[in-house]
Design a protein around this motif. Structure first.
Motif, PDB file in Angstrom:
ATOM      1  N   ARG A  24       0.827  -1.115   0.166  1.00  0.00           N
ATOM      2  CA  ARG A  24      -0.012   0.092   0.022  1.00  0.00           C
ATOM      3  C   ARG A  24       0.692   1.411   0.202  1.00  0.00           C
ATOM      4  NH1 ARG A  24      -2.285  -2.621   4.466  1.00  0.00           N
ATOM      5  NH2 ARG A  24      -1.518  -0.928   5.864  1.00  0.00           N
ATOM      6  N   ARG A 108      -3.016  -1.043 -12.634  1.00  0.00           N
ATOM      7  CA  ARG A 108      -3.388  -0.759 -10.975  1.00  0.00           C
ATOM      8  C   ARG A 108      -2.825  -2.048 -10.340  1.00  0.00           C
ATOM      9  NH1 ARG A 108      -7.438  -2.471  -7.655  1.00  0.00           N
ATOM     10  NH2 ARG A 108      -8.200  -4.120  -8.917  1.00  0.00           N
ATOM     11  N   GLY A 110      -3.602  -2.753  -6.398  1.00  0.00           N
ATOM     12  CA  GLY A 110      -4.488  -2.448  -5.073  1.00  0.00           C
ATOM     13  C   GLY A 110      -4.906  -1.048  -5.342  1.00  0.00           C
ATOM     14  N   LEU A 111      -4.476  -0.119  -4.506  1.00  0.00           N
ATOM     15  CA  LEU A 111      -4.816   1.201  -4.540  1.00  0.00           C
ATOM     16  C   LEU A 111      -3.781   2.143  -5.124  1.00  0.00           C
ATOM     17  CD1 LEU A 111      -6.701   1.570  -1.013  1.00  0.00           C
ATOM     18  CD2 LEU A 111      -7.720   0.894  -3.086  1.00  0.00           C
ATOM     19  N   LEU A 147      -8.730   3.613 -11.541  1.00  0.00           N
ATOM     20  CA  LEU A 147      -9.967   3.717 -10.733  1.00  0.00           C
ATOM     21  C   LEU A 147     -11.339   3.789 -11.078  1.00  0.00           C
ATOM     22  CD1 LEU A 147     -10.633   3.796  -7.463  1.00  0.00           C
ATOM     23  CD2 LEU A 147     -10.353   6.193  -7.777  1.00  0.00           C
ATOM     24  N   ALA A 150     -12.259   0.252 -11.886  1.00  0.00           N
ATOM     25  CA  ALA A 150     -11.702  -0.886 -11.071  1.00  0.00           C
ATOM     26  C   ALA A 150     -12.997  -1.505 -10.534  1.00  0.00           C
ATOM     27  CB  ALA A 150     -11.231  -0.267  -9.828  1.00  0.00           C
ATOM     28  N   PRO A 151     -12.536  -2.847  -9.998  1.00  0.00           N
ATOM     29  CA  PRO A 151     -13.972  -3.610  -9.474  1.00  0.00           C
ATOM     30  C   PRO A 151     -14.731  -2.816  -8.436  1.00  0.00           C
ATOM     31  CG  PRO A 151     -12.007  -4.854  -9.787  1.00  0.00           C
ATOM     32  CD  PRO A 151     -11.457  -3.565  -9.952  1.00  0.00           C
ATOM     33  N   SER A 152     -15.867  -3.239  -8.356  1.00  0.00           N
ATOM     34  CA  SER A 152     -16.954  -2.697  -7.130  1.00  0.00           C
ATOM     35  C   SER A 152     -16.177  -2.877  -6.008  1.00  0.00           C
ATOM     36  CB  SER A 152     -18.209  -3.325  -7.399  1.00  0.00           C
ATOM     37  OG  SER A 152     -19.172  -2.904  -6.072  1.00  0.00           O
ATOM     38  N   THR A 154     -13.677  -0.806  -4.927  1.00  0.00           N
ATOM     39  CA  THR A 154     -12.173  -0.181  -4.657  1.00  0.00           C
ATOM     40  C   THR A 154     -12.274   1.169  -4.238  1.00  0.00           C
ATOM     41  OG1 THR A 154     -11.479  -1.715  -6.387  1.00  0.00           O
ATOM     42  CG2 THR A 154     -10.284   0.346  -6.275  1.00  0.00           C
ATOM     43  N   GLU A 157     -12.850   1.252  -0.660  1.00  0.00           N
ATOM     44  CA  GLU A 157     -11.759   0.968   0.065  1.00  0.00           C
ATOM     45  C   GLU A 157     -10.591   1.971  -0.052  1.00  0.00           C
ATOM     46  OE1 GLU A 157      -7.907  -2.548  -0.195  1.00  0.00           O
ATOM     47  OE2 GLU A 157      -9.455  -2.437  -1.720  1.00  0.00           O
ATOM     48  N   LEU A 158     -10.438   2.956  -0.988  1.00  0.00           N
ATOM     49  CA  LEU A 158      -9.339   4.038  -1.186  1.00  0.00           C
ATOM     50  C   LEU A 158     -10.146   5.214  -0.220  1.00  0.00           C
ATOM     51  CD1 LEU A 158      -8.163   5.697  -4.206  1.00  0.00           C
ATOM     52  CD2 LEU A 158      -9.237   6.975  -2.629  1.00  0.00           C
TER      53      LEU A 158
END
Length: 251
Positions: A24, A108, A110-111, A147, A150-152, A154, A157-158
């Motif tokens: 991260r 991408r 993760g974040l 982003l 990105a998958p639902s 994400t 989470e950010l």
């Protein structure tokens, strides 16, 4: 280990925990690594030293650690990353020749957005991105594109991580980010001015694979005073389409 509890993990698991600590963030202090890896500071210090000696991590003059080029090179040898770079290179070369600015290809992680390629003209604006750099999704042109598709979950989470406001123009609130991402999906392009780097603007577009999924983003970062020039948007759109076509055809 936190609380003095016995650590039953194998040596290999502790080594991998050090690697996972960097998922991260690009630059971490010793205490941050120890906390994320759930290791005593003394153990983390010893394992970090071994990582640095091998070349997988680098220790800066400020004492912070970041991913080293040796680990990065192993990653880019992964077939998908290598295929992306090879497919993209001719189009990135064209963008560089046309603009004389920075040209990027990112994926991408993760974040974060990890830069697989960066080409730069001699007079390009000063930026912090480089090959192997991992930067926040919300503060970069390529990151915002990634982003947006990105998958639902994400974005949620950010937002839970409380995204950092690097400059006054950096978007950090849920309302701002949702509006920006909706605009990117509607137009197929991201445009930002001085959101991570002063004096710079970015324009980025998505790259798709054979299944139609967004697998990367291509961007130009140029001097902010050039933000109104129309060739940047046209250029990244054409490059993104060209890279997509190359991936689909298997060239």
């Amino acid at each position: 280990m936190a609380g003095g509890a016995q650590d039953d993990r194998s040596v290999a698991e502790r080594v991998f925990a050090i690697a996972d600590a960097f998922e991260r963030g690009d630059e971490l202090t010793l205490s941050e690594v120890a906390r994320r890896a759930d290791l005593p500071v003394s153990t983390a210090h010893r394992l970090l030293g071994e990582w640095v000696a091998w070349g997988g991590l680098l220790r800066g003059d400020d004492g912070r650690y970041r991913v080293g080029m040796k680990l990065w090179r192993l990653g880019v040898r992964q077939p998908t990353a290598r295929k992306l770079r090879e497919a993209a290179r001719p189009y990135l070369d064209d963008l560089l020749e046309a603009t004389g600015e920075h040209v990027h290809l990112a994926v991408r992680d993760g974040l974060g957005a990890v830069y697989l390629e960066r080409l730069s003209g001699p007079g390009a604006v000063r930026v912090i991105s480089d090959v192997g750099t991992r930067l926040p999704l919300h503060a970069t042109g390529v990151g915002l594109v990634l982003l947006a598709y990105a998958p639902s979950g994400t974005l949620e989470e950010l937002l839970a991580q409380k995204p950092r406001k690097f400059l006054p123009n950096t978007l950090t609130s849920e309302k701002e980010l949702r509006a920006r991402l909706a605009s990117i999906r509607a137009t197929g392009v991201s445009r930002s001015v001085e959101e991570l780097t002063r004096g710079a603007f970015s324009v980025a577009a998505p790259v798709r694979d054979t299944a139609g999924d967004i697998v990367a983003a291509v961007s130009i970062i140029a001097h902010a005073e050039r933000a109104g020039e129309p060739q940047f948007v046209l250029g990244v759109r054409m490059a993104a389409r060209g890279i997509t076509a190359a991936l689909v055809s298997g060239r």
